[in-house]
Design a protein around this motif. Structure first.
Motif, mmCIF file in Angstrom:
data_model
loop_
_atom_site.group_PDB
_atom_site.id
_atom_site.type_symbol
_atom_site.label_atom_id
_atom_site.label_comp_id
_atom_site.label_asym_id
_atom_site.label_seq_id
_atom_site.Cartn_x
_atom_site.Cartn_y
_atom_site.Cartn_z
ATOM 1 N N PRO A 1 0.835 -1.211 0.000
ATOM 2 C CA PRO A 1 0.000 0.000 0.000
ATOM 3 C C PRO A 1 0.864 1.254 0.000
ATOM 4 O O PRO A 1 2.006 1.232 0.420
ATOM 5 C CB PRO A 1 -0.820 -0.123 1.270
ATOM 6 C CG PRO A 1 -0.073 -1.070 2.144
ATOM 7 C CD PRO A 1 0.733 -1.947 1.241
ATOM 8 N N ALA A 2 0.267 2.327 -0.438
ATOM 9 C CA ALA A 2 0.972 3.607 -0.484
ATOM 10 C C ALA A 2 1.221 4.129 0.924
ATOM 11 O O ALA A 2 0.392 3.970 1.822
ATOM 12 C CB ALA A 2 0.159 4.614 -1.284
ATOM 13 N N LEU A 3 2.378 4.744 1.106
ATOM 14 C CA LEU A 3 2.705 5.419 2.361
ATOM 15 C C LEU A 3 2.376 6.894 2.173
ATOM 16 O O LEU A 3 2.740 7.498 1.172
ATOM 17 C CB LEU A 3 4.180 5.230 2.696
ATOM 18 C CG LEU A 3 4.649 3.771 2.823
ATOM 19 C CD1 LEU A 3 6.144 3.726 3.110
ATOM 20 C CD2 LEU A 3 3.872 3.032 3.884
ATOM 21 N N GLN A 4 1.686 7.453 3.138
ATOM 22 C CA GLN A 4 1.225 8.833 3.058
ATOM 23 C C GLN A 4 2.288 9.794 3.596
ATOM 24 O O GLN A 4 3.143 9.395 4.394
ATOM 25 C CB GLN A 4 -0.070 8.992 3.872
ATOM 26 C CG GLN A 4 -1.185 8.066 3.437
ATOM 27 C CD GLN A 4 -1.607 8.282 1.999
ATOM 28 O OE1 GLN A 4 -1.766 9.402 1.543
ATOM 29 N NE2 GLN A 4 -1.792 7.184 1.267
ATOM 30 N N ASN A 8 4.312 6.793 8.969
ATOM 31 C CA ASN A 8 3.519 5.617 8.593
ATOM 32 C C ASN A 8 4.030 4.392 9.334
ATOM 33 O O ASN A 8 5.242 4.161 9.394
ATOM 34 C CB ASN A 8 3.675 5.328 7.100
ATOM 35 C CG ASN A 8 3.110 6.411 6.219
ATOM 36 O OD1 ASN A 8 2.014 6.286 5.723
ATOM 37 N ND2 ASN A 8 3.865 7.491 6.026
ATOM 38 N N PHE A 10 4.825 0.609 9.327
ATOM 39 C CA PHE A 10 5.218 -0.271 8.226
ATOM 40 C C PHE A 10 5.765 -1.565 8.815
ATOM 41 O O PHE A 10 6.641 -1.536 9.677
ATOM 42 C CB PHE A 10 6.297 0.453 7.409
ATOM 43 C CG PHE A 10 6.927 -0.357 6.327
ATOM 44 C CD1 PHE A 10 6.293 -0.532 5.106
ATOM 45 C CD2 PHE A 10 8.176 -0.941 6.505
ATOM 46 C CE1 PHE A 10 6.881 -1.265 4.092
ATOM 47 C CE2 PHE A 10 8.777 -1.681 5.498
ATOM 48 C CZ PHE A 10 8.120 -1.838 4.287
ATOM 49 N N PRO A 65 1.585 10.608 -1.685
ATOM 50 C CA PRO A 65 1.790 9.214 -1.296
ATOM 51 C C PRO A 65 2.858 8.548 -2.173
ATOM 52 O O PRO A 65 3.005 8.879 -3.351
ATOM 53 C CB PRO A 65 0.424 8.561 -1.540
ATOM 54 C CG PRO A 65 -0.551 9.690 -1.523
ATOM 55 C CD PRO A 65 0.192 10.878 -2.071
ATOM 56 N N THR A 67 4.736 4.541 -2.966
ATOM 57 C CA THR A 67 4.612 3.098 -2.772
ATOM 58 C C THR A 67 5.981 2.456 -2.934
ATOM 59 O O THR A 67 6.539 2.456 -4.036
ATOM 60 C CB THR A 67 3.632 2.485 -3.794
ATOM 61 O OG1 THR A 67 2.366 3.133 -3.649
ATOM 62 C CG2 THR A 67 3.462 0.993 -3.556
#
Length: 85
Positions: A1-4, A8, A10, A65, A67
């Motif tokens: 998923p994309a990191l904002q 984040n 993880f 974002p 990824t």
């Protein structure tokens, strides 16, 4: 998923440890720091190596974002799993 943008949570999913620099090569220049997600008795601290099954805070500095692509480990000439240097 994309990191904002911002911090984040993880979880590192690969069975072989690798440096943060190598693991996050696909988003180089778009993150500031990687911190160990603390347990009950430890404070967050900067890390240089990702380990399987552990969680980390990744601070994304990009304004959008991102990824990360985490390449799987390869079978090295000596028969072990790892990452080419």
């Amino acid at each position: 998923p994309a990191l904002q943008p911002g911090r984040n949570l993880f979880s590192y999913p690969l069975a072989v440890s690798q440096t943060v620099t190598n693991a996050l090569r696909s988003i180089d220049g778009r993150y500031d720091a990687v911190l160990a997600a603390p347990g009950d008795s430890e404070a967050p601290h900067k890390v240089d190596v990702f380990e399987f099954g552990k969680s980390y805070w990744v601070d994304i500095s990009a304004g959008e974002p991102v990824t990360p692509f985490l390449a799987p480990p390869l079978r090295l000439p000596d028969g072990t799993l790892g990452f080419p240097q």
